[in-house]
Design an enzyme around this catalytic site. Sequence first.
Site: not given
Ligand code: ADP
Length: 167
Positions: A44, A94, A20
Amino acid sequence: MSDKRIAICPGSFDPITLGHLNIIRRSAQIFDEVVVCVMLNATKTSPMFTIDERVGMVRRAVVRYANVRVDTAHVLLAEYARQYDNAVIVKGLRAASDFEYEFQMNLINKKINPALETMFLTASEKYTFLSSSVVREMATYGADLTGLVPSELIPEIEEKAKLWRKS
Ligand code: ADP
């Protein structure tokens, strides 16, 4: 209309990971201002961290970036974004599975707020397999979280995981 370019980086951040943070940092280099929006995600059902804990951790992780601030949204993102004239949503991609989900979300957002654009940054190679759920899983088993989350947050996540294990 303000001519400041604003990126909204939404997510549940349960908890924030280095993946993130990588997207937030890169957005902060491209845009004038970044709003990291911690979503109270209705789908969630049992988050590990409360919204206040998640916001607190994100704030500590982004404190060094002058043009990044943190907010929360209890409404749909497309509704939340209406308060800004010049904002785009920035999300990290990803894998192909992210793409399918995001494509669908984008169509829904466009229906609600046609002026709202979404941009995607590809995940850095080293964070391709990193997600909040991987961190939660590893923390629950007491694994080392170095290199997965900001180091200053590790004690808080470990502490929560201990309580989580007991419940
Ligand atoms: P997660 O998918 O880890 O539960 P979130 O729902 O908080 O996390 O995701 C929020 C945003 O951050 C989404 O756009 C997701 O694609 C992006 N994101 C999450 N993890 C990564 C990562 N390792 N690299 C790039 N973007 C990410």
